[in-house]
Write an enzyme that holds these catalytic residues in place. Structure first.
Site, PDB file in Angstrom:
ATOM      1  N   CYS A 140       3.701   1.559  11.682  1.00  0.00           N
ATOM      2  CA  CYS A 140       4.736   2.324  10.982  1.00  0.00           C
ATOM      3  C   CYS A 140       5.434   3.332  11.886  1.00  0.00           C
ATOM      4  O   CYS A 140       6.497   3.842  11.554  1.00  0.00           O
ATOM      5  CB  CYS A 140       4.133   3.049   9.782  1.00  0.00           C
ATOM      6  SG  CYS A 140       3.425   1.923   8.566  1.00  0.00           S
ATOM      7  N   SER A 181      -3.802  -3.311   0.213  1.00  0.00           N
ATOM      8  CA  SER A 181      -2.653  -4.161   0.525  1.00  0.00           C
ATOM      9  C   SER A 181      -3.135  -5.528   0.983  1.00  0.00           C
ATOM     10  O   SER A 181      -3.980  -5.632   1.879  1.00  0.00           O
ATOM     11  CB  SER A 181      -1.790  -3.514   1.616  1.00  0.00           C
ATOM     12  OG  SER A 181      -0.596  -4.235   1.808  1.00  0.00           O
ATOM     13  N   GLY A 210       0.797  -1.217   0.000  1.00  0.00           N
ATOM     14  CA  GLY A 210       0.000   0.000   0.000  1.00  0.00           C
ATOM     15  C   GLY A 210       0.828   1.264   0.000  1.00  0.00           C
ATOM     16  O   GLY A 210       0.480   2.251  -0.657  1.00  0.00           O
ATOM     17  N   SER A 211       1.933   1.254   0.735  1.00  0.00           N
ATOM     18  CA  SER A 211       2.776   2.448   0.797  1.00  0.00           C
ATOM     19  C   SER A 211       3.348   2.799  -0.563  1.00  0.00           C
ATOM     20  O   SER A 211       3.395   3.973  -0.957  1.00  0.00           O
ATOM     21  CB  SER A 211       3.909   2.256   1.817  1.00  0.00           C
ATOM     22  OG  SER A 211       3.407   2.210   3.137  1.00  0.00           O
ATOM     23  N   GLN A 223      -7.028  -0.130   4.859  1.00  0.00           N
ATOM     24  CA  GLN A 223      -7.718  -0.706   6.009  1.00  0.00           C
ATOM     25  C   GLN A 223      -9.128  -1.180   5.680  1.00  0.00           C
ATOM     26  O   GLN A 223      -9.715  -1.967   6.424  1.00  0.00           O
ATOM     27  CB  GLN A 223      -7.782   0.319   7.141  1.00  0.00           C
ATOM     28  CG  GLN A 223      -6.451   0.637   7.785  1.00  0.00           C
ATOM     29  CD  GLN A 223      -5.865  -0.532   8.564  1.00  0.00           C
ATOM     30  OE1 GLN A 223      -6.584  -1.352   9.115  1.00  0.00           O
ATOM     31  NE2 GLN A 223      -4.540  -0.606   8.608  1.00  0.00           N
ATOM     32  N   ASN A 236      -6.435   3.919   9.999  1.00  0.00           N
ATOM     33  CA  ASN A 236      -5.761   2.737  10.519  1.00  0.00           C
ATOM     34  C   ASN A 236      -5.623   2.706  12.034  1.00  0.00           C
ATOM     35  O   ASN A 236      -5.415   1.647  12.620  1.00  0.00           O
ATOM     36  CB  ASN A 236      -4.368   2.607   9.882  1.00  0.00           C
ATOM     37  CG  ASN A 236      -3.556   3.881  10.005  1.00  0.00           C
ATOM     38  OD1 ASN A 236      -4.016   4.952   9.611  1.00  0.00           O
ATOM     39  ND2 ASN A 236      -2.356   3.794  10.529  1.00  0.00           N
TER      40      ASN A 236
END
Length: 379
Positions: free
Chosen positions: A323, A197, A69-70, A177, A149
């Site tokens: 994170c 993700s 996802g990032s 999410q 998230n």
């Protein structure tokens, strides 16, 4: 061990694991190779692309696989800025976005892009009126996450999308999410880009999803071969992609029943803890929220201390986004809700998933109350 940090990552489902395993051993061909072993791998990737597309109401040609996802979030933000590099650029986002969006926006600011970070109300919700008021003549992109998230609050993406429709402004939502946990349809949301993700919906880590509406131009993320229609060079993670396809298919098929079960577990958790600790507060929106995520604040104690005591009892919860864990800083999300630094540091996040049980929720209630009492007694 009781794992209750599914917002950070999830256990891969048995079906997704079984389906991906052959592509790590017997069917390990490169999906770009022309012999039969490679062709089988390519077919598996394309089947997964169809599975993912069907799950979010998209066309297979609109799906690109990434490493996570990032990466997908960064790709959208950086490449939109690159597309309009000869023009004045304004981007709108919110103060509670994932750091892959926030830090990308901050990096773009250093190169001259103007970014507006919208506030949220005390439930963590972006106001549609604030989005409308922030629009400028040079606004090129609005990026608002679908569900947060840390607190689980669901944003009014459909309303924002309806407002932006017909304007020359691109719309992106980070749905990492949300996908696999609540209904997601790209046409209903009216988004141009959506990111997700696999490891958030019981797929394997290392596989992300980028939805790009048909007809839109997005510069390549990586240069090299022609993988992913020339948009993302490099040998495909076939096994991970296969796991994503079957995991999302499985999650969608069980979504309604699973959401009901998870909401019941959250309710039991909150009510049970409040019975022993009346001062506990729920951070975020208690109505428009993800079914299995709850963020709880405890007055006068450290959320990190509470987390570690629970860990000693074999219970995994978190204090913030994975994170940012390990940093002695309050959650940017909780500060955005209007909480003080001390209040933000007193919180823990419990996020239930497919493999949690109602009995585990009861165990967590007792463990949290016992740990809280121990901390208070030692103050």
């Amino acid at each position: 061990m009781i794992y209750a940090d599914n917002a950070a990552t999830t256990r891969i489902s048995d079906r997704a694991f079984e389906q991906m395993l052959p592509f790590l051993r017997e069917q390990y061909g490169n999906a770009s190779s022309q012999y039969s072993l490679g062709v089988k791998a390519k077919r598996a990737v394309e089947h997964a692309r169809k599975q993912v597309a069907a799950a979010i109401g998209a066309e297979p040609s609109e799906i690109t696989f990434t490493s996570g996802g990032s990466e997908a979030n960064s790709w959208v933000l950086r490449c939109v800025a690159e597309t309009y590099h000869n023009e004045s650029i304004h981007i709108i986002t919110s103060t509670i976005e994932h750091h892959s969006v926030l830090n990308a926006c901050r990096a773009l600011e250093q190169s001259g892009v103007e970014v507006t970070f919208l506030p949220v109300d005390n439930t963590g919700r972006v106001l549609v009126e604030d989005v409308k008021a922030a629009i400028k003549h040079n606004t090129k992109l609005v990026s608002i996450m679908l569900a947060n998230n840390e607190i689980g609050t669901i944003q009014p993406i459909t309303q924002i999308g309806a407002f932006l429709k017909g304007q020359d402004i691109l719309f992106h939502t980070d749905a990492v999410q949300a996908v696999g946990h609540i209904p997601v349809d790209v046409d209903d949301l009216r988004v141009d880009f959506l990111t997700a993700s696999a490891h958030k919906f019981n797929g394997a880590k290392g596989t992300g999803i980028l939805y790009k509406r048909s007809g839109l131009n997005l510069p390549p993320l990586l240069f090299g071969g022609e993988q992913e229609r020339g948009l993302r060079a490099g040998t495909e993670n076939v096994a991970g992609i296969v796991s994503a396809g079957f995991a999302i298919e499985e999650s969608i098929s069980e979504m309604a029943e699973e959401a009901k079960r998870l909401r019941s577990m959250v309710e039991v958790t909150v009510e049970g803890i409040k019975e022993k600790i009346p001062s506990v507060r729920v951070n975020g929106d208690t109505k428009s929220c993800l079914p299995g995520t709850v963020n709880l604040g405890f007055n006068g104690i450290s959320g990190e201390s509470l987390m570690h005591l629970l860990d000693l009892k074999g219970i995994c919860v978190s204090t913030s986004s994975a994170c940012t864990s390990g940093k002695d800083e309050p959650s940017h999300v909780l500060l955005a809700l209007g909480l003080s630094e001390q209040q933000a540091k007193s919180a823990i996040r419990i996020s239930y998933g497919r493999y949690n049980t109602a009995d585990e929720a009861k165990v967590i209630v007792k463990a949290v109350c016992d740990a809280y009492a121990k901390i208070i007694d030692n103050l």
